[in-house]
Write an enzyme that holds these catalytic residues in place. Structure first.
Site, short mmCIF file in Angstrom:
data_model
loop_
_atom_site.label_atom_id
_atom_site.label_comp_id
_atom_site.label_asym_id
_atom_site.label_seq_id
_atom_site.Cartn_x
_atom_site.Cartn_y
_atom_site.Cartn_z
N GLY A 5 0.86 -1.08 -0.13
CA GLY A 5 0.11 -0.07 0.09
C GLY A 5 0.81 1.24 0.15
O GLY A 5 0.56 2.33 0.47
N GLY A 38 1.23 5.17 3.39
CA GLY A 38 2.22 4.42 2.85
C GLY A 38 3.31 5.18 2.13
O GLY A 38 4.48 5.03 2.27
N THR A 85 -5.47 0.64 -6.18
CA THR A 85 -7.01 1.06 -6.10
C THR A 85 -7.31 2.41 -6.55
O THR A 85 -6.15 3.40 -6.70
CB THR A 85 -7.65 0.65 -4.97
OG1 THR A 85 -7.07 1.65 -3.87
CG2 THR A 85 -7.14 -0.82 -4.42
N ASP A 128 -7.00 2.69 15.51
CA ASP A 128 -7.38 2.85 17.04
C ASP A 128 -9.00 2.55 16.68
O ASP A 128 -9.72 2.30 17.96
CB ASP A 128 -7.29 3.94 17.55
CG ASP A 128 -8.05 5.17 16.84
OD1 ASP A 128 -8.48 5.17 15.56
OD2 ASP A 128 -8.22 6.27 17.31
N TYR A 136 -15.47 -1.50 8.29
CA TYR A 136 -14.20 -1.25 8.06
C TYR A 136 -13.36 -1.63 9.46
O TYR A 136 -12.25 -2.31 9.42
CB TYR A 136 -13.93 0.16 7.89
CG TYR A 136 -12.31 0.85 8.25
CD1 TYR A 136 -11.19 0.25 7.52
CD2 TYR A 136 -12.13 1.51 9.27
CE1 TYR A 136 -9.94 1.01 7.56
CE2 TYR A 136 -10.92 1.98 9.52
CZ TYR A 136 -9.88 1.58 8.74
OH TYR A 136 -8.63 2.19 8.88
N ALA A 193 -14.30 -3.52 11.86
CA ALA A 193 -14.48 -4.95 11.90
C ALA A 193 -13.25 -5.92 11.26
O ALA A 193 -12.88 -6.82 11.62
CB ALA A 193 -15.88 -5.36 11.81
N LYS A 226 -10.56 -4.74 10.03
CA LYS A 226 -9.22 -4.56 10.69
C LYS A 226 -9.04 -5.26 11.86
O LYS A 226 -7.92 -5.88 12.12
CB LYS A 226 -8.83 -2.91 10.94
CG LYS A 226 -8.97 -2.02 9.95
CD LYS A 226 -7.95 -1.88 8.79
CE LYS A 226 -6.60 -1.50 9.29
NZ LYS A 226 -5.70 -1.59 8.17
N TYR A 271 -22.06 13.69 10.83
CA TYR A 271 -22.93 12.67 11.18
C TYR A 271 -23.48 13.13 12.69
O TYR A 271 -22.95 13.90 13.24
CB TYR A 271 -21.93 11.71 11.47
CG TYR A 271 -21.31 10.69 10.53
CD1 TYR A 271 -21.94 10.61 9.27
CD2 TYR A 271 -19.78 10.44 10.45
CE1 TYR A 271 -21.44 9.76 8.32
CE2 TYR A 271 -19.54 9.80 9.52
CZ TYR A 271 -20.03 9.55 8.29
OH TYR A 271 -19.55 8.74 7.42
N1 LIG Z 1 -6.04 7.13 7.08
C1 LIG Z 1 -5.97 7.30 8.42
O1 LIG Z 1 -6.57 8.41 9.06
C2 LIG Z 1 -5.55 5.78 9.16
C3 LIG Z 1 -5.63 5.95 10.37
C4 LIG Z 1 -5.50 4.61 11.10
C5 LIG Z 1 -4.98 3.62 10.32
N2 LIG Z 1 -4.98 3.50 8.99
C6 LIG Z 1 -4.50 2.43 8.38
O2 LIG Z 1 -3.36 2.94 7.68
C7 LIG Z 1 -3.17 2.29 6.31
C8 LIG Z 1 -2.98 3.19 5.17
O3 LIG Z 1 -3.96 4.23 5.22
P1 LIG Z 1 -4.02 5.19 4.34
O4 LIG Z 1 -5.07 6.29 4.69
O5 LIG Z 1 -2.64 5.57 3.57
O6 LIG Z 1 -5.14 4.39 3.18
P2 LIG Z 1 -5.09 4.71 1.49
O7 LIG Z 1 -6.56 4.23 1.18
O8 LIG Z 1 -4.85 6.02 1.16
O9 LIG Z 1 -4.33 3.76 0.78
C9 LIG Z 1 -4.32 2.18 0.63
C10 LIG Z 1 -3.34 1.95 -0.29
O10 LIG Z 1 -3.31 0.35 -0.29
C11 LIG Z 1 -3.56 -0.03 -1.49
N3 LIG Z 1 -4.35 -1.35 -1.87
C12 LIG Z 1 -5.68 -1.27 -1.25
N4 LIG Z 1 -6.00 -2.80 -1.61
C13 LIG Z 1 -4.83 -3.47 -2.08
C14 LIG Z 1 -4.63 -4.81 -2.11
N5 LIG Z 1 -5.48 -5.88 -2.34
N6 LIG Z 1 -3.30 -5.06 -2.74
C15 LIG Z 1 -2.36 -4.09 -2.72
N7 LIG Z 1 -2.53 -2.87 -2.54
C16 LIG Z 1 -3.64 -2.56 -2.22
C17 LIG Z 1 -4.18 1.08 -2.37
O11 LIG Z 1 -3.97 1.19 -3.86
C18 LIG Z 1 -3.43 2.29 -1.79
O12 LIG Z 1 -2.31 2.65 -2.23
C19 LIG Z 1 -4.34 1.35 6.38
O13 LIG Z 1 -4.16 -0.06 6.75
C20 LIG Z 1 -5.45 1.86 7.30
O14 LIG Z 1 -6.61 1.18 7.52
C21 LIG Z 1 -5.41 4.96 8.50
#
Ligand SMILES: NC(=O)c1ccc[n+]([C@@H]2O[C@H](COP(=O)([O-])OP(=O)(O)OC[C@H]3O[C@@H](n4cnc5c(N)ncnc54)[C@H](O)[C@@H]3O)[C@@H](O)[C@H]2O)c1
Length: 266
Positions: free
Chosen positions: A29, A35, A58, A147, A170, A172, A174, A227
């Protein structure tokens, strides 16, 4: 009955810090919001690191987030799906550490259709954990959770020992993947570390998320979608601070443990 063989591996639990320079690290990701920032952090900090970035691209993935790395041969992009066990197995053979960010990450979308969330977050994480088994050269596997697995509370802060009580599909999915990762740490001795950050904000966030959505709508003079009565409270964490905390957990964390990451900024 034949006893079940778990192939439990010996994990190095020495207090010495894990080191990243000279290592090849898999980021899943890595073209997404957090990432891609994290890849920049590792490349800035470790001149001799090599990054393998596995991303399905995606709607949320964007190679432009890494456009400045076009000529940086320390970064290798692989267009692929974490749900493909053969893909994961092929890559795991040549890396020494994993940061697993890939996920479907937007709560609202999970309420409309949770299918992709279960497939990517639960099945996809399982496929990566399968690849991890029996490969002692992979020294750590950081699973990026949230969290939101704890659900909600009226006051105070969540502790890592609090019960998991997710309230959206979502969260659930995680939580399900967290449980798979913890189980592998117990059963197989997999070197798993779980991080649970609060809500991130910062540059290049996909505009469906709260802060970019509200700021762009406000700039366009449009109404802001709330919300309930708009009284929900969230902790806001700058994406680069989150990256620093994740890197710290990877260096010094205890395998099998989960680490909350917050900004104390509600
Ligand atoms: N954004 C937030 O506020 C937040 C907070 C806490 C935790 N997280 C976690 O941090 C991580 C990154 O979040 P983000 O905001 O950068 O998400 P994002 O949606 O911006 O990016 C997700 C990335 O994962 C890739 N991806 C999705 N499905 C895939 C698959 N099957 N195989 C390979 N790649 C795939 C997408 O192409 C994308 O580049 C996630 O696990 C999310 O649950 C995010």
């Amino acid at each position: 009955m034949t006893p079940v063989k778990t192939n439990k591996r010996k994990v190095n639990r020495s207090a010495a810090e894990r080191k990243f320079n000279e290592k090849t690290i898999l980021i899943t990701g890595g073209t997404g919001f957090i990432g891609s920032k994290f890849i920049h952090l590792l490349l800035d900090r470790y001149p001799n690191i090599r990054i393998v970035n596995l991303d399905k691209l995606t709607y949320a993935g964007n190679l432009d987030n890494l456009a400045d790395l076009a000529c940086d041969n320390r970064h290798e992009f692989i267009h692929g799906d974490i749900r493909d066990p053969k893909m994961a197995a092929g890559i795991f053979g040549r890396v020494q550490g994993v940061f697993h960010f890939a996920a479907e990450s937007h709560v609202d979308r999970s309420i409309v259709d949770a299918g992709e969330f279960v497939l990517t977050d639960v099945f996809g994480t399982w496929a990566l954990l399968e690849a991890l088994r029996g490969l002692p050269q992979v020294e750590f596997f950081v699973r990026v959770s949230t969290d939101e697995v704890y659900g909600s509370r009226d006051e105070g802060f969540f502790k890592e020992t609090d019960p998991i009580n997710p309230s959206s599909p979502y969260a659930a999915s995680k939580a399900g993947a967290d449980r798979l990762a913890s189980a592998d740490a117990v059963t197989c001795g997999s070197p798993v570390l779980i991080v649970r950050p609060s809500n991130n904000y910062g540059p290049f966030q996909y505009p469906e998320k709260f802060i970019p959505l509200f700021t762009t709508k406000a700039m366009e003079g449009k109404s802001l979608p709330l919300y309930g009565k708009g009284r929900n409270v969230r902790d806001w964490l700058f994406v680069e601070d989150n990256g620093r905390a994740i890197e710290l957990v990877a260096r010094k964390g205890v395998f099998g443990e989960a680490y909350n990451i917050g900004a104390n900024d509600e």
